[in-house]
Write a protein that holds these residues in place. Structure first.
Motif, PDB file in Angstrom:
ATOM      1  N   GLU A   1       0.837  -1.216   0.000  1.00 14.05           N
ATOM      2  CA  GLU A   1       0.000   0.000   0.000  1.00 14.05           C
ATOM      3  C   GLU A   1       0.863   1.254   0.000  1.00 14.05           C
ATOM      4  OE1 GLU A   1      -4.171  -1.053   2.171  1.00 14.05           O
ATOM      5  OE2 GLU A   1      -2.434  -0.827   3.474  1.00 14.05           O
TER       6      GLU A   1
ATOM      7  N   ILE B   1       2.345   1.914  -3.429  1.00 11.36           N
ATOM      8  CA  ILE B   1       1.398   2.551  -4.356  1.00 11.36           C
ATOM      9  C   ILE B   1       1.402   4.064  -4.171  1.00 11.36           C
ATOM     10  CG2 ILE B   1      -1.056   2.882  -4.845  1.00 11.36           C
ATOM     11  CD1 ILE B   1      -1.464  -0.096  -4.354  1.00 11.36           C
TER      12      ILE B   1
ATOM     13  N   GLU C   1      -1.991  -3.596  -6.717  1.00 14.06           N
ATOM     14  CA  GLU C   1      -3.345  -3.687  -6.160  1.00 14.06           C
ATOM     15  C   GLU C   1      -3.845  -5.127  -6.154  1.00 14.06           C
ATOM     16  OE1 GLU C   1      -5.295  -0.844  -8.637  1.00 14.06           O
ATOM     17  OE2 GLU C   1      -5.087   0.777  -7.150  1.00 14.06           O
TER      18      GLU C   1
END
Length: 207
Positions: free
Chosen positions: A158, A161, A188
């Motif tokens: 996460e 990203i 993802e």
């Protein structure tokens, strides 16, 4: 980070210095995930109850050790990449030539800064692969640690990203922007895998 005590590193993280920052934290999450995979394998290897999974554990342990060291290096790489970006923005821009040089350096530095979280995500995905591999044959007393390894890997994913996207927004090359967009889509999908490992362990603990 590789030769720094964790307390001192956390002091640096908490200070007003811009690096280490979020990218380094993401890499450390991956390093901790890999360390947990190693711990689970070490507590499974040699136990007669799990003899049929011995080779899987031995191989996973070696790969997790490699990824843990890789992640620690990525934590250092992130600090250098961030510094390269800030240094590029500090370049003079008084003439057209200086502006062109500065712009080119900024773009180059942004690509480097986006590359580190992408490599961090790849390391996280590999650690997640290992968590999936060891889950069926892991010592039941440390199954929760497999889940925490997956959770830590997810945190790294996460964070990767976010750190890719924050650099991607300022990158002008459309091909590079598309490549990084594809990278985010891949990460993802790995988030879903990480959640599945945690859910599987939780379900087993409730029996």
């Amino acid at each position: 980070m590789q030769h720094q005590e964790i307390g001192a590193w956390l002091d640096d993280l908490a200070s007003e210095a811009p690096a280490p920052g979020g990218g380094a934290v993401a890499a450390m999450q991956v390093a901790m995930a890999a360390g947990l995979v190693e711990m689970v394998t070490n507590l499974t290897i040699g136990n007669p109850r799990y003899a049929e999974h011995e080779q899987t554990m031995i191989e996973a342990r070696a790969q997790a050790d490699e990824q843990r060291r890789r992640a620690l290096q990525l934590a250092d790489d992130d600090a250098r990449a961030f510094t390269a970006v800030t240094d590029a923005y500090k370049l003079p821009k008084g003439t057209d030539e200086e502006k062109a040089t500065r712009s080119a350096r900024i773009q180059q530095a942004l690509l480097g800064a986006a590359d580190v979280p992408w490599r961090t995500a790849q390391a996280a995905a590999t650690v997640l692969d290992l968590a999936e591999q060891i889950l069926p044959g892991a010592n039941v007393n440390v199954l929760s640690d497999v889940a925490v390894a997956a959770s830590s890997a997810r945190a790294g994913l996460e964070s990767a990203i976010v750190n890719i996207e924050v650099n991607r927004t300022a990158i002008k090359d459309e091909d590079e922007r598309a490549r990084l967009g594809d990278a985010v889509a891949s990460i993802e999908r790995d988030l879903e895998r990480a959640s599945a490992v945690v859910a599987s362990v939780r379900k087993g603990l409730q029996r």
